[in-house]
Motif scaffolding. Structure first.
Motif: not given
Length: 72
Positions: A18-21, A46-55
């Protein structure tokens, strides 16, 4: 193992922890295969985690990366 594969595999490992950064940093990599790994990993979070990066990955210049980010 070449550098592209190593980055892609690292991205999958980063997604599992879960290391989104770190995944966001990989989205800046000039290598599309590294960005692909980051997009694939972001799509598994999971939904809500890393959404900005995924977009952001959904708008990647390489259609393979953008497509991978859209999978859920």
């Amino acid at each position: 193992v070449n550098g592209s594969w190593a980055k892609r595999l690292a991205a999958h490992a980063l997604g599992r922890i879960g290391d989104v950064a770190a995944l966001e940093m990989l989205l800046d990599d000039p290598d599309w295969f590294a960005r692909l790994g980051a997009a694939e990993a972001l799509a598994t979070l999971p939904a809500g985690q890393g959404e900005a990066a995924r977009k952001r990955a959904c708008m990647d210049r390489d259609p393979r990366v953008a497509s991978a980010a859209q999978r859920r």
